[in-house]
Design an enzyme around this catalytic site. Structure first.
Site: not given
Ligand code: SF4
Length: 272
Positions: A137, A223, A253
Protein backbone atom coordinates in the site's frame (compact mmCIF):
# COMPACT_ATOMS: atom_id res chain seq x y z
CA UNK A 1 10.61 7.22 28.25
CA UNK A 2 13.25 8.56 25.90
CA UNK A 3 15.31 11.62 26.70
CA UNK A 4 13.88 13.55 23.77
CA UNK A 5 10.30 12.92 24.82
CA UNK A 6 11.05 13.87 28.41
CA UNK A 7 12.03 17.20 26.87
CA UNK A 8 8.67 17.40 25.07
CA UNK A 9 6.76 16.94 28.29
CA UNK A 10 8.83 19.58 30.04
CA UNK A 11 8.24 22.09 27.27
CA UNK A 12 4.52 21.57 27.03
CA UNK A 13 3.98 21.18 30.74
CA UNK A 14 1.34 18.57 29.99
CA UNK A 15 2.46 15.78 32.31
CA UNK A 16 -0.86 15.89 34.13
CA UNK A 17 -2.84 15.28 30.92
CA UNK A 18 -3.20 11.82 29.42
CA UNK A 19 -2.73 12.75 25.76
CA UNK A 20 0.04 14.43 23.83
CA UNK A 21 -0.43 18.15 23.28
CA UNK A 22 1.72 20.26 21.00
CA UNK A 23 4.12 22.51 22.93
CA UNK A 24 3.65 26.27 23.15
CA UNK A 25 6.98 28.01 23.61
CA UNK A 26 6.85 31.73 24.42
CA UNK A 27 10.55 32.50 24.76
CA UNK A 28 13.11 32.21 21.98
CA UNK A 29 15.37 29.20 22.63
CA UNK A 30 19.07 29.91 23.07
CA UNK A 31 20.88 29.97 19.75
CA UNK A 32 17.68 29.98 17.72
CA UNK A 33 18.56 33.09 15.67
CA UNK A 34 21.80 31.50 14.46
CA UNK A 35 19.97 28.24 13.76
CA UNK A 36 17.39 30.05 11.65
CA UNK A 37 20.13 31.84 9.70
CA UNK A 38 21.82 28.50 9.01
CA UNK A 39 18.50 26.97 7.96
CA UNK A 40 17.84 29.72 5.42
CA UNK A 41 21.40 29.30 4.13
CA UNK A 42 20.78 25.58 3.60
CA UNK A 43 17.55 26.33 1.74
CA UNK A 44 19.41 28.79 -0.49
CA UNK A 45 22.04 26.15 -1.23
CA UNK A 46 19.28 23.66 -2.07
CA UNK A 47 17.65 26.15 -4.42
CA UNK A 48 20.88 26.40 -6.44
CA UNK A 49 20.42 22.72 -7.32
CA UNK A 50 17.67 23.45 -9.82
CA UNK A 51 15.14 22.05 -10.20
CA UNK A 52 14.69 21.63 -6.47
CA UNK A 53 11.44 20.54 -4.79
CA UNK A 54 10.01 20.41 -1.28
CA UNK A 55 8.28 17.10 -0.58
CA UNK A 56 5.66 18.16 1.94
CA UNK A 57 3.51 15.93 4.09
CA UNK A 58 1.81 19.01 5.58
CA UNK A 59 3.60 18.21 8.85
CA UNK A 60 4.60 21.00 11.21
CA UNK A 61 8.16 20.73 9.91
CA UNK A 62 7.07 20.95 6.28
CA UNK A 63 4.86 23.94 7.05
CA UNK A 64 7.91 25.71 8.50
CA UNK A 65 9.84 24.97 5.31
CA UNK A 66 6.92 26.08 3.10
CA UNK A 67 6.79 29.30 5.13
CA UNK A 68 10.51 29.97 4.75
CA UNK A 69 10.50 29.18 1.02
CA UNK A 70 7.62 31.65 0.56
CA UNK A 71 9.22 34.28 2.80
CA UNK A 72 12.58 34.06 1.03
CA UNK A 73 10.89 33.70 -2.38
CA UNK A 74 13.08 30.74 -3.23
CA UNK A 75 12.61 28.85 -6.52
CA UNK A 76 11.68 25.62 -4.76
CA UNK A 77 8.45 24.02 -5.97
CA UNK A 78 6.33 22.26 -3.34
CA UNK A 79 4.34 19.08 -3.78
CA UNK A 80 2.56 16.64 -1.49
CA UNK A 81 1.47 13.05 -1.96
CA UNK A 82 -2.28 12.65 -1.88
CA UNK A 83 -2.49 8.98 -0.94
CA UNK A 84 -6.31 9.21 -0.99
CA UNK A 85 -6.11 8.09 2.64
CA UNK A 86 -5.25 11.45 4.24
CA UNK A 87 -7.14 12.76 7.28
CA UNK A 88 -9.70 15.49 6.64
CA UNK A 89 -7.63 17.86 8.77
CA UNK A 90 -4.66 17.42 6.42
CA UNK A 91 -6.81 18.13 3.35
CA UNK A 92 -8.21 21.22 5.06
CA UNK A 93 -4.73 22.44 5.96
CA UNK A 94 -3.63 21.87 2.37
CA UNK A 95 -6.24 24.32 1.04
CA UNK A 96 -5.73 26.75 3.92
CA UNK A 97 -1.96 26.85 3.39
CA UNK A 98 -2.30 27.48 -0.35
CA UNK A 99 -4.70 30.34 0.37
CA UNK A 100 -2.57 31.73 3.19
CA UNK A 101 0.63 31.89 1.15
CA UNK A 102 -0.81 32.26 -2.35
CA UNK A 103 1.37 29.35 -3.46
CA UNK A 104 0.45 25.96 -4.83
CA UNK A 105 1.19 22.68 -3.12
CA UNK A 106 1.06 20.38 -6.12
CA UNK A 107 -1.17 17.35 -5.59
CA UNK A 108 0.57 14.09 -6.56
CA UNK A 109 -1.74 11.09 -6.77
CA UNK A 110 -1.04 7.38 -7.13
CA UNK A 111 -1.27 6.01 -10.68
CA UNK A 112 -4.84 4.89 -11.41
CA UNK A 113 -3.79 1.52 -12.82
CA UNK A 114 -1.64 0.80 -9.79
CA UNK A 115 -4.49 1.71 -7.43
CA UNK A 116 -6.79 -0.60 -9.34
CA UNK A 117 -4.25 -3.42 -9.20
CA UNK A 118 -3.84 -2.81 -5.46
CA UNK A 119 -7.60 -3.00 -4.92
CA UNK A 120 -7.73 -6.27 -6.86
CA UNK A 121 -4.84 -7.68 -4.86
CA UNK A 122 -5.90 -6.84 -1.31
CA UNK A 123 -8.70 -5.34 0.74
CA UNK A 124 -8.11 -2.03 2.48
CA UNK A 125 -8.03 -3.86 5.81
CA UNK A 126 -5.14 -6.08 4.66
CA UNK A 127 -2.63 -3.45 5.80
CA UNK A 128 -3.47 -4.42 9.39
CA UNK A 129 -3.00 -8.11 8.74
CA UNK A 130 0.41 -8.36 7.11
CA UNK A 131 3.46 -6.20 6.81
CA UNK A 132 3.85 -7.03 3.13
CA UNK A 133 0.30 -5.80 2.45
CA UNK A 134 1.05 -2.59 4.32
CA UNK A 135 4.29 -2.12 2.43
CA UNK A 136 2.53 -2.69 -0.90
CA UNK A 137 0.00 0.00 0.00
CA UNK A 138 2.81 2.42 0.90
CA UNK A 139 4.66 1.54 -2.30
CA UNK A 140 1.66 2.24 -4.53
CA UNK A 141 0.37 5.30 -2.69
CA UNK A 142 3.66 6.89 -1.62
CA UNK A 143 6.95 5.54 -2.91
CA UNK A 144 6.03 5.12 -6.56
CA UNK A 145 4.41 8.59 -6.88
CA UNK A 146 7.37 10.10 -5.05
CA UNK A 147 9.87 8.39 -7.34
CA UNK A 148 7.92 9.57 -10.37
CA UNK A 149 7.86 13.14 -9.05
CA UNK A 150 11.56 13.23 -8.18
CA UNK A 151 12.62 12.02 -11.64
CA UNK A 152 14.56 14.75 -13.41
CA UNK A 153 14.97 16.84 -10.26
CA UNK A 154 18.40 17.88 -9.03
CA UNK A 155 17.49 18.10 -5.33
CA UNK A 156 14.71 17.61 -2.82
CA UNK A 157 14.07 19.16 0.55
CA UNK A 158 12.57 17.33 3.52
CA UNK A 159 11.58 18.22 7.08
CA UNK A 160 13.55 15.42 8.75
CA UNK A 161 14.94 16.32 12.18
CA UNK A 162 17.47 14.48 14.32
CA UNK A 163 15.23 14.91 17.37
CA UNK A 164 12.33 12.98 15.80
CA UNK A 165 13.67 9.53 16.55
CA UNK A 166 16.83 7.54 17.18
CA UNK A 167 16.66 6.37 13.58
CA UNK A 168 16.97 9.97 12.42
CA UNK A 169 19.70 11.00 14.89
CA UNK A 170 22.35 11.16 12.16
CA UNK A 171 20.34 13.14 9.61
CA UNK A 172 22.77 15.53 7.82
CA UNK A 173 21.92 18.91 6.32
CA UNK A 174 22.84 17.64 2.88
CA UNK A 175 23.44 14.18 1.49
CA UNK A 176 23.47 12.28 -1.77
CA UNK A 177 20.22 10.33 -1.96
CA UNK A 178 21.36 7.11 -3.61
CA UNK A 179 17.85 5.65 -3.57
CA UNK A 180 16.33 8.37 -5.72
CA UNK A 181 19.50 9.67 -7.40
CA UNK A 182 19.56 13.35 -6.39
CA UNK A 183 20.78 15.67 -3.64
CA UNK A 184 18.70 15.67 -0.48
CA UNK A 185 18.55 18.61 1.91
CA UNK A 186 17.30 18.45 5.50
CA UNK A 187 17.42 22.12 6.59
CA UNK A 188 15.69 21.41 9.93
CA UNK A 189 18.06 18.60 10.92
CA UNK A 190 19.23 20.43 14.05
CA UNK A 191 15.86 21.86 15.10
CA UNK A 192 14.55 20.83 18.50
CA UNK A 193 10.85 20.44 19.29
CA UNK A 194 11.18 23.62 21.31
CA UNK A 195 12.55 25.66 18.40
CA UNK A 196 10.01 24.22 15.98
CA UNK A 197 6.95 25.16 18.02
CA UNK A 198 8.42 28.50 19.10
CA UNK A 199 8.87 29.51 15.45
CA UNK A 200 5.43 28.24 14.43
CA UNK A 201 3.76 30.40 17.07
CA UNK A 202 6.01 33.41 16.45
CA UNK A 203 5.32 33.42 12.71
CA UNK A 204 1.68 32.28 12.90
CA UNK A 205 2.41 29.36 10.61
CA UNK A 206 -0.69 27.24 9.91
CA UNK A 207 -0.41 23.66 11.15
CA UNK A 208 -2.75 20.70 11.45
CA UNK A 209 -5.46 20.89 14.09
CA UNK A 210 -4.61 17.27 14.91
CA UNK A 211 -1.58 18.46 16.90
CA UNK A 212 -4.09 19.78 19.44
CA UNK A 213 -5.91 16.43 19.54
CA UNK A 214 -3.22 14.05 20.67
CA UNK A 215 -1.42 13.52 17.37
CA UNK A 216 2.36 14.06 17.38
CA UNK A 217 3.15 12.62 13.93
CA UNK A 218 0.52 12.63 11.19
CA UNK A 219 0.29 10.39 8.16
CA UNK A 220 -2.56 8.52 6.46
CA UNK A 221 -5.80 8.34 8.43
CA UNK A 222 -5.93 4.55 8.91
CA UNK A 223 -2.29 4.41 9.97
CA UNK A 224 -2.14 7.29 12.47
CA UNK A 225 -3.49 7.44 16.01
CA UNK A 226 -3.23 9.88 18.92
CA UNK A 227 -0.58 9.12 21.54
CA UNK A 228 -0.43 9.44 25.28
CA UNK A 229 1.91 12.09 26.66
CA UNK A 230 4.48 9.47 27.69
CA UNK A 231 4.66 7.66 24.34
CA UNK A 232 7.31 8.27 21.72
CA UNK A 233 6.19 10.94 19.21
CA UNK A 234 6.15 8.38 16.39
CA UNK A 235 4.36 5.70 18.39
CA UNK A 236 1.11 6.63 16.65
CA UNK A 237 2.35 5.51 13.23
CA UNK A 238 1.77 1.84 12.17
CA UNK A 239 1.50 1.02 15.88
CA UNK A 240 0.05 -2.44 15.30
CA UNK A 241 3.10 -3.51 13.32
CA UNK A 242 6.27 -2.50 15.04
CA UNK A 243 5.67 -0.22 17.98
CA UNK A 244 8.30 2.26 19.05
CA UNK A 245 11.34 0.28 20.05
CA UNK A 246 13.31 0.58 23.24
CA UNK A 247 15.80 2.92 21.64
CA UNK A 248 13.05 5.30 20.54
CA UNK A 249 12.92 4.52 16.84
CA UNK A 250 9.48 3.87 15.43
CA UNK A 251 8.30 2.17 12.29
CA UNK A 252 8.99 3.99 9.06
CA UNK A 253 6.90 3.66 5.94
CA UNK A 254 8.77 3.89 2.71
CA UNK A 255 10.00 7.29 1.63
CA UNK A 256 13.27 8.40 3.15
CA UNK A 257 16.55 6.81 2.19
CA UNK A 258 19.02 6.56 5.03
CA UNK A 259 22.05 7.09 2.85
CA UNK A 260 24.01 8.36 5.83
CA UNK A 261 23.71 4.93 7.48
CA UNK A 262 24.66 2.42 4.84
CA UNK A 263 22.97 2.75 1.50
CA UNK A 264 24.44 -0.57 0.38
CA UNK A 265 22.06 -2.39 2.71
CA UNK A 266 18.68 -3.18 1.16
CA UNK A 267 16.79 -2.25 4.32
CA UNK A 268 18.20 1.26 4.07
CA UNK A 269 17.04 1.93 0.56
CA UNK A 270 13.65 3.36 1.40
CA UNK A 271 12.18 4.15 4.77
CA UNK A 272 9.94 7.15 6.55
S1 SF4 B 1 0.46 4.92 5.51
FE1 SF4 B 1 -1.18 3.34 5.55
S2 SF4 B 1 -2.85 4.03 4.16
FE2 SF4 B 1 -1.00 5.30 3.81
S3 SF4 B 1 -0.01 4.36 2.07
FE3 SF4 B 1 0.95 3.46 3.90
S4 SF4 B 1 -0.27 1.63 4.45
FE4 SF4 B 1 -1.45 2.82 2.92
Amino acid sequence: MTTEFALDSTISGNQSKPWYQRPHVANEPAGFADLLTATVATLNTAAVHAPCVLASSLSAEDMVLFHLIAREQLPIHTFALDTERLPKATLTLWLDAEAHYGREIERIRPAADRLQALAETQANSAIFESKSARELCCTVRKTEPLRRTLEGKAAWVTGLRKAQSAGRAQVPHQEWDAGFGLEKFNPLADWSDEGLWYFIDRENIPVSKLYDKGYASIGCDPCTRPIRFDEHPRAGRWWWETAATANGSATECGIHVVAHKDSTQPENKVIA
